[in-house]
Design a protein around this motif. Structure first.
Motif, PDB file in Angstrom:
ATOM      1  N   LEU A  39       0.832  -1.201   0.000  1.00 60.37           N
ATOM      2  CA  LEU A  39       0.000   0.000   0.000  1.00 60.37           C
ATOM      3  C   LEU A  39       0.871   1.258   0.000  1.00 60.37           C
ATOM      4  N   ALA A  40       1.927   1.258   0.784  1.00 57.14           N
ATOM      5  CA  ALA A  40       2.813   2.429   0.859  1.00 57.14           C
ATOM      6  C   ALA A  40       3.473   2.709  -0.490  1.00 57.14           C
ATOM      7  N   TRP A  41       4.005   1.683  -1.130  1.00 59.87           N
ATOM      8  CA  TRP A  41       4.671   1.898  -2.412  1.00 59.87           C
ATOM      9  C   TRP A  41       3.676   2.313  -3.484  1.00 59.87           C
ATOM     10  N   VAL A  42       2.501   1.726  -3.498  1.00 53.41           N
ATOM     11  CA  VAL A  42       1.494   2.098  -4.490  1.00 53.41           C
ATOM     12  C   VAL A  42       1.016   3.529  -4.252  1.00 53.41           C
ATOM     13  N   CYS A  43       0.927   3.941  -2.998  1.00 60.11           N
ATOM     14  CA  CYS A  43       0.572   5.321  -2.694  1.00 60.11           C
ATOM     15  C   CYS A  43       1.606   6.267  -3.300  1.00 60.11           C
ATOM     16  N   ARG A  44       2.871   5.982  -3.095  1.00 63.28           N
ATOM     17  CA  ARG A  44       3.917   6.841  -3.658  1.00 63.28           C
ATOM     18  C   ARG A  44       3.825   6.881  -5.178  1.00 63.28           C
ATOM     19  N   GLU A  45       3.608   5.728  -5.795  1.00 64.03           N
ATOM     20  CA  GLU A  45       3.483   5.677  -7.254  1.00 64.03           C
ATOM     21  C   GLU A  45       2.252   6.439  -7.739  1.00 64.03           C
ATOM     22  N   SER A  46       1.177   6.398  -6.964  1.00 63.58           N
ATOM     23  CA  SER A  46      -0.076   7.049  -7.352  1.00 63.58           C
ATOM     24  C   SER A  46       0.021   8.567  -7.342  1.00 63.58           C
ATOM     25  N   TYR A  47       0.899   9.095  -6.518  1.00 62.30           N
ATOM     26  CA  TYR A  47       1.078  10.542  -6.405  1.00 62.30           C
ATOM     27  C   TYR A  47       2.532  10.893  -6.715  1.00 62.30           C
ATOM     28  N   SER A  48       2.972  10.507  -7.895  1.00 58.74           N
ATOM     29  CA  SER A  48       4.379  10.682  -8.255  1.00 58.74           C
ATOM     30  C   SER A  48       4.795  12.148  -8.348  1.00 58.74           C
ATOM     31  N   ASP A  49       3.836  13.064  -8.379  1.00 61.36           N
ATOM     32  CA  ASP A  49       4.169  14.492  -8.407  1.00 61.36           C
ATOM     33  C   ASP A  49       4.453  15.033  -7.007  1.00 61.36           C
ATOM     34  N   LYS A  50       4.268  14.221  -5.970  1.00 56.59           N
ATOM     35  CA  LYS A  50       4.531  14.611  -4.584  1.00 56.59           C
ATOM     36  C   LYS A  50       5.786  13.899  -4.087  1.00 56.59           C
ATOM     37  N   THR A  51       6.433  14.470  -3.108  1.00 57.33           N
ATOM     38  CA  THR A  51       7.620  13.861  -2.513  1.00 57.33           C
ATOM     39  C   THR A  51       7.168  12.974  -1.352  1.00 57.33           C
ATOM     40  N   ILE A  52       6.679  11.808  -1.686  1.00 55.79           N
ATOM     41  CA  ILE A  52       6.168  10.878  -0.681  1.00 55.79           C
ATOM     42  C   ILE A  52       7.279   9.924  -0.277  1.00 55.79           C
ATOM     43  N   GLU A  53       7.487   9.837   1.028  1.00 56.11           N
ATOM     44  CA  GLU A  53       8.485   8.927   1.584  1.00 56.11           C
ATOM     45  C   GLU A  53       7.828   7.606   1.975  1.00 56.11           C
ATOM     46  N   ILE A  54       8.646   6.586   2.059  1.00 54.74           N
ATOM     47  CA  ILE A  54       8.218   5.314   2.628  1.00 54.74           C
ATOM     48  C   ILE A  54       8.846   5.243   4.018  1.00 54.74           C
ATOM     49  N   VAL A  55       8.016   4.955   5.005  1.00 50.95           N
ATOM     50  CA  VAL A  55       8.453   4.910   6.396  1.00 50.95           C
ATOM     51  C   VAL A  55       8.039   3.574   6.998  1.00 50.95           C
ATOM     52  N   ALA A  56       8.888   3.030   7.838  1.00 50.97           N
ATOM     53  CA  ALA A  56       8.560   1.805   8.567  1.00 50.97           C
ATOM     54  C   ALA A  56       8.806   2.052  10.048  1.00 50.97           C
ATOM     55  N   VAL A  57       8.108   1.303  10.876  1.00 52.31           N
ATOM     56  CA  VAL A  57       8.309   1.408  12.319  1.00 52.31           C
ATOM     57  C   VAL A  57       8.637   0.038  12.883  1.00 52.31           C
ATOM     58  N   ARG A  58       9.385   0.081  13.962  1.00 48.36           N
ATOM     59  CA  ARG A  58       9.739  -1.148  14.676  1.00 48.36           C
ATOM     60  C   ARG A  58       9.833  -0.827  16.160  1.00 48.36           C
ATOM     61  N   LEU A  59       9.835  -1.869  16.944  1.00 50.10           N
ATOM     62  CA  LEU A  59      10.026  -1.708  18.380  1.00 50.10           C
ATOM     63  C   LEU A  59      11.499  -1.433  18.630  1.00 50.10           C
TER      64      LEU A  59
END
Length: 144
Positions: A39-59
């Motif tokens: 979902l995160a990668w597709v979101c970035r691809e869907s709005y390629s005109d925006k500077t969308i980062e991919i972020v992950a969280v961990r303990l």
């Protein structure tokens, strides 16, 4: 929709072992646990005109990330739609009962999947990318 912790949708043992069972979950559950990275990668691809980062969280201290989302200008997009990123991080930290480490992901999807033991799109029951595009289309982005 208010941010909901990804852990609230953790997969059962059968959902982890059987991709058809995992596929049949609701869209929110599917993209909260098991396909959040897609979902995160597709979101970035869907709005390629925006500077969308991919972020992950961990303990803290753990090598494995447990949730991945797209981030843009203080906003985060995941299974809960668009929410302020601090709110998304807070609900996940509250659910997990401890603070989280935020990691900016710089590698591509294939490398991320290999490094973090996540499925690539071809390892699902069906290709999850069209499902992710449809899901993203249900939410109005913050810049609209």
């Amino acid at each position: 929709m208010a941010a909901t912790a990804a852990g609230a949708f953790r997969r059962t043992p059968i959902e982890r072992s059987d991709q058809r069972v995992a596929w049949d979950r609701t869209d929110q559950a599917f993209f909260a646990a098991g396909a959040c990275h897609i979902l995160a990668w597709v979101c970035r691809e869907s709005y390629s005109d925006k500077t969308i980062e991919i972020v992950a969280v961990r303990l803290p201290g753990q090598p494995q990330v447990f949730h991945t989302y797209a981030a843009w200008d203080g906003w985060a997009f995941d299974h809960s739609g668009w929410n302020p990123e601090p709110q998304l991080l807070a609900v996940n930290a509250d659910f997990e009962g401890q603070p989280l480490e935020r990691l900016k992901i710089t590698e591509g999807l294939a490398e991320f999947c290999q490094k973090h033991h996540h499925r690539t799109p071809d390892q699902y029951w069906h290709d999850p990318r069209p499902r992710a595009r449809d899901y993203i289309g249900r939410y109005i982005p913050p810049w609209a």
